[in-house]
Motif scaffolding. Sequence first.
Motif, mmCIF file in Angstrom:
data_model
loop_
_atom_site.group_PDB
_atom_site.id
_atom_site.type_symbol
_atom_site.label_atom_id
_atom_site.label_comp_id
_atom_site.label_asym_id
_atom_site.label_seq_id
_atom_site.Cartn_x
_atom_site.Cartn_y
_atom_site.Cartn_z
ATOM 1 N N GLU A 165 0.826 -1.209 0.000
ATOM 2 C CA GLU A 165 0.000 0.000 0.000
ATOM 3 C C GLU A 165 0.861 1.260 0.000
ATOM 4 N N HIS A 181 -9.023 1.651 -5.169
ATOM 5 C CA HIS A 181 -7.878 0.806 -4.829
ATOM 6 C C HIS A 181 -7.792 0.652 -3.312
ATOM 7 N N HIS A 182 -7.984 1.743 -2.595
ATOM 8 C CA HIS A 182 -7.954 1.739 -1.140
ATOM 9 C C HIS A 182 -8.993 0.756 -0.589
ATOM 10 N N THR A 195 -7.985 -2.560 1.462
ATOM 11 C CA THR A 195 -8.380 -2.660 2.871
ATOM 12 C C THR A 195 -9.096 -3.991 3.111
ATOM 13 N N LYS A 230 -7.438 -10.072 2.260
ATOM 14 C CA LYS A 230 -6.623 -10.716 3.297
ATOM 15 C C LYS A 230 -5.292 -11.207 2.722
ATOM 16 N N ILE A 238 -15.263 1.128 6.324
ATOM 17 C CA ILE A 238 -14.276 0.088 6.639
ATOM 18 C C ILE A 238 -13.011 0.686 7.239
ATOM 19 N N ALA A 239 -12.414 -0.126 8.139
ATOM 20 C CA ALA A 239 -11.086 0.187 8.677
ATOM 21 C C ALA A 239 -11.008 1.499 9.430
#
Lengths: 198, 198, 198, 198
Positions: A7, A60-61, A65, A68, A196-197
């Motif tokens: 990343e 893309h992020h 994220t 796995k 998310i995240a």
Amino acid sequence: MNKGRVEAFTDAVVAIVLTIMVLEFDVPSEPTFAALAENASYLIAYLISFLFIGVAWYNHHYMLTLTKHITKRIYWLNNVWILTMSLLPVSTAWAGKFIDQPQPELFYFIIFLLWAIAYAVLSHAIAQANVDDHPKIAAKIQAMPAYRIHANVFFWMVAVIVVFLIIFVWPPLSMVFTVIELILMAIRTPADSDKIAE
Amino acid sequence: MNKGRVEAFTDAVVAIVLTIMVLEFDVPSEPTFAALAENASYLIAYLISFLFIGVAWYNHHYMLTLTKHITKRIYWLNNVWILTMSLLPVSTAWAGKFIDQPQPELFYFIIFLLWAIAYAVLSHAIAQANVDDHPKIAAKIQAMPAYRIHANVFFWMVAVIVVFLIIFVWPPLSMVFTVIELILMAIRTPADSDKIAE
Amino acid sequence: MNKGRVEAFTDAVVAIVLTIMVLEFDVPSEPTFAALAENASYLIAYLISFLFIGVAWYNHHYMLTLTKHITKRIYWLNNVWILTMSLLPVSTAWAGKFIDQPQPELFYFIIFLLWAIAYAVLSHAIAQANVDDHPKIAAKIQAMPAYRIHANVFFWMVAVIVVFLIIFVWPPLSMVFTVIELILMAIRTPADSDKIAE
Amino acid sequence: MNKGRVEAFTDAVVAIVLTIMVLEFDVPSEPTFAALAENASYLIAYLISFLFIGVAWYNHHYMLTLTKHITKRIYWLNNVWILTMSLLPVSTAWAGKFIDQPQPELFYFIIFLLWAIAYAVLSHAIAQANVDDHPKIAAKIQAMPAYRIHANVFFWMVAVIVVFLIIFVWPPLSMVFTVIELILMAIRTPADSDKIAE
């Protein structure tokens, strides 16, 4: 692979691609707004490519994220995606300089097309890498509007035909087409994409 | 040392090296594909160097994910490795501009050679730093195909002789040779290289 | 402040400063080593500045790994330190182009001097920020050879006099002086400097 | 969204914007301080923009350390803020080259104004995103001096009038005005701004 490092490397390249496009602005040799205004058509191309990168990074992020696994295959497909994006400063500079000429506008569209194909292939590989262990994640990636559009061969056939028809009528129309697609992609994101995240 | 920071610093430099190579593309002063096509030979060199950096980063990422120690010695050898890579934009630009001339192609090969030596020395130092406390990690690094090839003096003797023979026959052949080696290194990676640190 | 983010921002700037120095190499317009050799004097300046940044980063990394506090004061002193370093590409390019002329070499030395002063002031502020809560950390930073040398006014008086004497005799001597000091700083680091934060 | 990645991407862009401004220094073609001195007016503009970025980063860092949410809306407003900042190298180069001419100085002020508006809108969105779940965080962001000044329409009306009056009297005065505002923003920061996230 170490997801954080992939990343970070991707982000660094995207950030630099974004910023070196600034180097294409000509600092006027006269202290007048008239001289500055010669950059106007490049400014338009710059804004479109800025939007392009914003949309690309957002999607893309989201994928990275979720995933796995970063397999070697994903690493190399991510590199291909970076490669297509690295040509953006060249296509932006040329299309910005000759905004009313068909060939530079076509080149800009071709780079966009290559990027979109690279993105669809990358998304597909990320979904595949998770499909066995984490089928929900794979399903989420396959449900992304950006993925669904880009993986749709029919969409691209129409897009290519439309662009080829309009680009020889009035070249800047292809840029308008690109902007519309980017805005659609910016708006149509997965519902959980900003949750998310956190 | 703080491994994350050494990795981040290295990644930043590698990402910038990659991206400033884009600055060597000439934005055509004419709105024709014919004018754009003057970049064709540089594009070839750019693609090879892009592959180069992809392979380099992958192997570097593997070693740094494994190592438990970043000693001062490793820090400086890593800097030497970065230094050889930082000359890549110059050698790529020159070799791309004069793709059919022996001296620029030779220079590209010499930078590649220096990089490979720096990589072998760095790998060796990382293996040594772990050999006492973490012999399994040291063994893994020593078993890397990229390390085994680069640490093989015989391989380099043959490589140097082959390149010297072919570069004066038809200079682009040395680029072909480099590509073959890079593809081999991209394919022959340790079996666990995309499973670590997930 | 968020230490990781200050470190990451600093690393990004340092990495870019390092890499944009590469842009000063002239890609030869002839395919001959003779044309390439015109970069020889710049290569020397580039190598010295590369060593410079390697030494600077190493010591900066040590201090920031140790410190428990990043105060606003440290943030701004860190920015001043970054500012002095950001002038390195200019001084390197000029000193590399005119390696046998006193004024460019003097300018290179002045930027080095400003950087060293900024570094000493920054180190002092970091030590002060920790002196109450973490006296051991403050003591470690004050014991760093790089700090002790740079905070030594007597050293700088001698350095300035020596450089002023030699630079008008044979300008490249000042570069030799700088290299010697950098190598000393690279060797004389705290004993625990490659063990912290593993 | 993944806060760390948004921060890292922002930092990378800010660091590159900062550093590419260095590329505007002309390496003198003569080995004399007289030739170097031709960069003096650009150096002034560079120092002001460096201060600008230092202030911007500090306040951005504070807001992002506090916020619990990075929504899609914040992501795009952050991109707009990055966009205004990405024009800084152009405005700095032009204003630095023609430091005594009204139009380049006005352009510099306009970019500053756009940046300030983008900053105010971004701050407002971050405060809003936290106001329900984390009202204390929202209150802290709304209490930031940088936010209170930038969100104050009256302040901007006065600023625009003052700058328009002085810029045609003596253009560099507008730079002085900018510096004063930046120094005020550097000094007037929230009391806890260098204590968070240690």
